[in-house]
Design an enzyme around this catalytic site. Structure first.
Site, PDB file in Angstrom:
ATOM      1  N   ARG A  15       0.995  -1.191  -0.056  1.00 27.43           N
ATOM      2  CA  ARG A  15      -0.008   0.094   0.022  1.00 27.43           C
ATOM      3  C   ARG A  15       0.733   1.205   0.011  1.00 27.43           C
ATOM      4  NH1 ARG A  15      -3.689  -1.526   5.074  1.00 27.43           N
ATOM      5  NH2 ARG A  15      -1.561  -2.529   5.623  1.00 27.43           N
ATOM      6  N   LYS A  75       1.420   1.874   7.614  1.00 30.21           N
ATOM      7  CA  LYS A  75       1.913   1.146   8.735  1.00 30.21           C
ATOM      8  C   LYS A  75       2.631   1.960   9.616  1.00 30.21           C
ATOM      9  CE  LYS A  75       0.575  -2.421   9.561  1.00 30.21           C
ATOM     10  NZ  LYS A  75      -0.724  -2.552  10.407  1.00 30.21           N
ATOM     11  N   TYR A  94      -1.386   4.459  10.559  1.00 27.77           N
ATOM     12  CA  TYR A  94      -1.871   3.534  11.524  1.00 27.77           C
ATOM     13  C   TYR A  94      -0.559   3.174  12.732  1.00 27.77           C
ATOM     14  CZ  TYR A  94      -5.836   2.060   8.756  1.00 27.77           C
ATOM     15  OH  TYR A  94      -6.942   2.151   8.064  1.00 27.77           O
ATOM     16  N   HIS A  96      -1.242   1.511  16.030  1.00 32.47           N
ATOM     17  CA  HIS A  96      -1.401   0.318  17.088  1.00 32.47           C
ATOM     18  C   HIS A  96      -0.311   0.352  18.222  1.00 32.47           C
ATOM     19  CE1 HIS A  96      -4.587  -1.107  14.101  1.00 32.47           C
ATOM     20  NE2 HIS A  96      -3.723  -1.023  13.210  1.00 32.47           N
ATOM     21  N   GLU A 118      -6.202   4.583  13.642  1.00 33.79           N
ATOM     22  CA  GLU A 118      -7.134   3.787  14.121  1.00 33.79           C
ATOM     23  C   GLU A 118      -7.852   4.264  15.580  1.00 33.79           C
ATOM     24  OE1 GLU A 118      -3.314   3.293  16.593  1.00 33.79           O
ATOM     25  OE2 GLU A 118      -3.754   3.418  14.252  1.00 33.79           O
ATOM     26  N   ASP A 270      -2.616  -7.280  14.960  1.00 29.56           N
ATOM     27  CA  ASP A 270      -2.011  -5.821  15.247  1.00 29.56           C
ATOM     28  C   ASP A 270      -2.174  -5.349  16.508  1.00 29.56           C
ATOM     29  OD1 ASP A 270      -4.630  -5.269  14.354  1.00 29.56           O
ATOM     30  OD2 ASP A 270      -4.171  -4.155  12.542  1.00 29.56           O
TER      31      ASP A 270
END
Length: 378
Positions: A15, A75, A94, A96, A118, A270
């Site tokens: 991505r 990510k 993101y 996490h 998120e 994740d």
């Protein structure tokens, strides 16, 4: 604002955080955009398309990180990227963080202001930047699980949908949110027998209504989870507590009761995973391992395998927020948009997300107040 888009370096993460359309939107708003060469290749966007919309193409990640005031990624940064962190940099990706103590410490120590896709949350509790990837991951979980159930992949040799005269496979989904709903949709479409467990009775009623009673809905507790897991051919972990580490709802002894060649796909990996026997993160390159005869799939960036679809779905929802940050600055943008303010995970050396702070033992600060105290210098 100067916006930087480095290439993703996570294993088989294809991505990209911005499309040429996103570049165009930022450029029209008066911002500069630096994109690392070949960053969009995995999603089907070449450098010429970015150049055509006004981006500047840079050769290295180091150049992109150094020039940018805001970095947009997909990510979470990996350890080799921590050296690029610096005070005043805005990181929009993101994160996490609940299971990522080292990354959290690196962000805190560096003074980066980190906004997690998120944890951006609307008043109704929905997570607009997580929803599209949850939809992708939920749908992928079933197609991946169906393939892993094939004998050459270590599975039972079961066709999920069965055939006339042969019993269909059993899919058990723990969690009835966006991931679980999309997993159920695909599993039912394949003809499987589907059970969804959730703590929220209203959510179970909604699922029963959505699917016209074609699936079994069960209130989630340890007894019913054990009963459901024991019969599962494919078990899908679809549990989410925004920002927090996923609870280990499926215990090791439950997995031991599953039949040999059964398959587990834990979409919650994740956030630390919701199944006790998921004791490692796997990659698209080596996606599975076997424990107690059960095939475990624990890839933390599942949507990266369908990068074109995922990039388009993700950037549809991230770019409007990126524009708000670029147009107004992070402080004013967060004050004006409560959903964005909830996305603040780390600000100027402080953890500002309650779930992350609780998971990792930090004192939680108010992100808006920290930004205000910085006097607009962030």
């Amino acid at each position: 604002m100067i916006v930087g888009v480095p290439a993703e370096i996570k294993n088989n993460e294809n991505r990209v955080a911005i499309t040429p359309a996103g570049v165009e939107a930022l450029r029209k708003a008066g911002h500069e955009v630096f994109v690392q060469t070949s960053a969009g290749t995995g999603s089907g966007f070449d450098d010429l398309e970015y150049l055509d919309k006004g981006a500047v193409i840079l050769d290295s990640a180091a150049e992109v990180w150094a020039k940018a005031e805001m970095i947009i990624k997909v990510k979470e940064p990996l350890p080799e990227e921590y050296a690029y962190f610096r005070k005043g940099l805005i990181l929009f990706t993101y994160l996490h963080l609940a299971p990522e103590a080292d990354l959290t410490k690196a962000l805190v120590d560096s003074g980066v202001t980190a906004v997690g896709y998120e944890t951006i949350q609307l008043e109704d509790g929905s997570l607009p930047l997580l929803i599209p990837m949850s939809e992708v991951a939920g749908r992928m979980a079933v197609q991946i699980g169906a393939q892993l159930l094939e004998k050459p992949h270590g599975g039972k040799g079961i066709l999920l949908g069965g055939v006339p005269g042969v019993r269909a496979g059993e899919v058990v989904i723990v969690g009835g949110g966006i991931v679980g709903t999309n997993a159920a949709k695909i599993a039912l479409g394949l003809g499987a027998r589907v059970t969804v467990l959730d703590l929220n009775a209203n959510r179970l009623r909604a699922l029963d209504d959505i699917f016209g009673g074609r699936l079994m809905t069960i209130m989630s507790d340890s007894y019913h989870i054990e009963q459901a897991v024991r019969k599962a051919d494919l078990l899908i972990g679809a549990v989410l507590i925004p920002g927090a580490r996923a609870p280990k709802l499926v215990k090791e002894y439950m997995v031991q009761q599953m039949g040999e060649g059964s398959v587990i796909v834990d979409v919650a990996i994740d956030q630390g995973g919701s199944i006790e026997t998921i004791d490692r993160i796997t990659t698209h390159e080596n996606p599975t391992y076997v424990k107690y005869g059960v095939v475990h799939y624990a890839v933390a960036n599942m949507p990266g395998a369908v990068a074109r679809t995922s990039t388009l779905a993700l950037t549809n929802v991230t770019i409007p927020y990126a524009l708000q940050i670029a147009n107004l600055g992070i402080h004013v943008a967060a004050v004006n948009n409560a959903a964005l303010a909830r996305g603040l995970n780390v600000v100027a050396g402080h953890v500002t997300n309650p779930a992350v702070a609780q998971s990792l033992g930090y004192e939680c600060a108010d992100g808006i107040r920290v930004l205000a105290a910085a006097g607009g210098r962030i």
